[in-house]
Design an enzyme around this catalytic site. Structure first.
Site, short mmCIF file in Angstrom:
data_model
loop_
_atom_site.label_atom_id
_atom_site.label_comp_id
_atom_site.label_asym_id
_atom_site.label_seq_id
_atom_site.Cartn_x
_atom_site.Cartn_y
_atom_site.Cartn_z
N ASP A 290 -1.04 65.36 -30.76
CA ASP A 290 0.19 65.18 -30.01
C ASP A 290 0.63 66.57 -29.53
O ASP A 290 1.08 67.39 -30.33
CB ASP A 290 1.23 64.53 -30.92
CG ASP A 290 2.62 64.46 -30.28
OD1 ASP A 290 2.82 65.05 -29.20
OD2 ASP A 290 3.50 63.82 -30.89
N CYS B 111 14.10 62.47 -34.34
CA CYS B 111 13.00 61.50 -34.33
C CYS B 111 11.93 61.85 -35.36
O CYS B 111 10.74 61.62 -35.14
CB CYS B 111 12.35 61.36 -32.95
SG CYS B 111 13.46 60.77 -31.70
C1 LIG Z 1 9.10 64.62 -27.38
C2 LIG Z 1 8.02 64.32 -28.33
C3 LIG Z 1 7.35 63.08 -28.31
C4 LIG Z 1 7.76 61.95 -27.41
O1 LIG Z 1 7.65 62.29 -26.06
P1 LIG Z 1 8.22 61.29 -24.95
O2 LIG Z 1 8.22 62.13 -23.71
O3 LIG Z 1 9.59 60.89 -25.39
O4 LIG Z 1 7.29 60.14 -24.87
C5 LIG Z 1 6.31 62.90 -29.19
N1 LIG Z 1 5.93 63.87 -30.04
C6 LIG Z 1 6.55 65.07 -30.09
C7 LIG Z 1 6.05 66.11 -31.03
C8 LIG Z 1 7.61 65.32 -29.24
O5 LIG Z 1 8.22 66.51 -29.29
#
Ligand SMILES: *Cc1c(COP(=O)(O)O)cnc(C)c1O
Length: 404
Positions: free
Chosen positions: A198, A362
């Site tokens: 990610d 989150c």
């Molecule tokens: C922001 C973020 C996401 C989610 O990204 P979206 O643009 O909301 O889909 C996932 N993983 C990490 C580490 C993030 O910082």
């Protein structure tokens, strides 16, 4: 020479006021601001090229298709993917992860192991939990330590021939920790599993070389890299993207449709059902152009300067504790002040024109680890300055006085 005050002129929003005070924008880990160069591309698209792509014989459609596909090639070059068709446009990181998680439903069996880390964003946890529910696979978690680092010796122990998939973020959005992904990728491949990185927090700070990393999937969102919201990418190695079934059905993703059987289009279209965010894709390319003219080495070293300065200044405030104290981190400072709820600090800072994030970011499992409801998070970008950090420090002192 790097000059943040000069760069700031590219960002119209940075000269506005909030609650009568000059905006200090320290919520860059949630979304970055957009430079005029990218705004111009968006305006130009809707002023001159707006058309649906790939299926029109008319000039506008062909020009829009060219711009959209040229942007895909820009993205490919930037991340050093082998082929342009390994870059799938998505609506963002969350959509990208769900595309892969859905695809693996067909490839996992009951009792297989998938490994996640304790430092993940919810969008890199929940889709995999859903996948485990569908398949009977088992979710394992790489634990973290008090500095907010993943414990690699525990990761080694989790790996086995049952491991099919590992997914970790390159950089934690809540703490800023940079994870040792080279090691994680190598170890994952040693047991024959696939790995997804990610990159939502790393793409804004580090220019990754996807072929050198030898990663199977890498996902990110444009809106954290000076691009617009609603667009992002899924990179997958060709062999993996061929193996995975499509996520959504619809137009664009088919080769031939009859009521007996539909055959899917080749890559990348197999994963791009429906009319995409055409303007967004083009602006994503423009955002990478913009970042590259500033240069990722310059960005990283300047942001590191801000991190060191900010950490030193914030720690001078009595009762302030920083969460995420790894030696390897980006310019994110997550903190609390003894006896004060993070939300209350955020509210007072907003009155002073300072935008920070408060809450669990989150990433609730991290907050559970520290046994706190959340933190105040100040995340810096290359267009921030030390003078703004001074304003933050004064703001926190004021909040502290009002609240204690
Ligand atoms: C922001 C973020 C996401 C989610 O990204 P979206 O643009 O909301 O889909 C996932 N993983 C990490 C580490 C993030 O910082």
């Amino acid at each position: 020479m790097f000059n943040a005050n000069h760069i700031r002129k590219d960002f119209p929003i940075l000269s506005r006021k909030v609650n009568g005070k000059p905006l200090v924008y320290f919520d860059n880990a949630a979304t970055s601001q957009t430079p005029q160069q990218v705004i111009d591309v968006i305006v130009d698209y809707y002023s001159n090229y707006n058309a649906n792509i790939h299926r029109g014989v008319h000039t506008l459609s062909q020009e829009a298709t060219d711009l959209y596909e040229q942007a895909r090639i820009k993205i490919q070059k930037h991340f050093n993917a082998k082929f342009a068709h390994e870059i799938i446009y998505t609506s963002g990181t969350t959509h990208s992860i769900n595309t892969v998680a859905n695809g693996f439903s067909a490839l996992l069996a009951q009792g297989d192991h998938v490994i996640v880390s304790a430092l993940e964003h919810h969008s890199n946890i929940v889709p995999w939990q859903m996948l485990c529910e569908r398949t009977g696979a088992i979710l394992k978690v790489i634990p973290m330590n008090a500095d907010g680092e993943l414990v690699m010796s525990e990761f080694d122990k989790l790996l086995s021939n049952k491991t099919k998939l590992v997914f970790v973020n390159h950089i934690s959005n809540a703490l800023g920790t940079i994870n040792p992904i080279e090691y994680i990728i190598k170890k994952t491949h040693e047991v024959g599993a696939a790995i997804l990185i990610d990159g939502a927090q790393s793409a804004p700070h580090i220019k990754p070389d996807l072929q050198a990393l030898n990663v199977d999937f890498y996902v990110t969102s444009a809106h954290k890299i000076c691009g617009p919201t609603g667009v992002g990418m899924l990179y997958g190695k060709e062999e993996w993207l061929k193996k995975l079934p499509p996520y959504q059905g619809g137009g664009e993703m088919i080769n031939e449709v009859t009521f007996e059987k539909t055959t899917y289009a080749g890559l990348p279209h197999k994963f791009e059902a429906g009319t995409p965010n055409i303007c967004g894709g083009i602006a994503f390319g423009a955002a990478l152009d913009y970042m590259n003219t500033i240069g990722f080495d310059a960005i990283a070293s300047y942001e590191n300067e801000l991190l060191e300065y900010g950490t030193k200044k914030l720690l001078e405030i009595e009762g302030l504790k920083i969460y995420g104290t790894s030696q390897h981190k980006t310019a994110v400072i997550s903190f609390n002040i003894k006896g004060i709820h993070p939300y209350d600090i955020g509210t007072i800072l907003d009155k002073l024109g300072i935008a920070v994030r408060t809450g669990h970011h989150c990433a609730q499992p991290i907050m559970d680890f520290y046994k706190i409801p959340g933190t105040v998070r100040a995340s810096f970008s290359f267009y921030n300055t030390k003078a703004e950090i001074d304003i933050l420090v004064e703001g926190i002192k004021k909040a502290k006085m009002m609240l204690s």
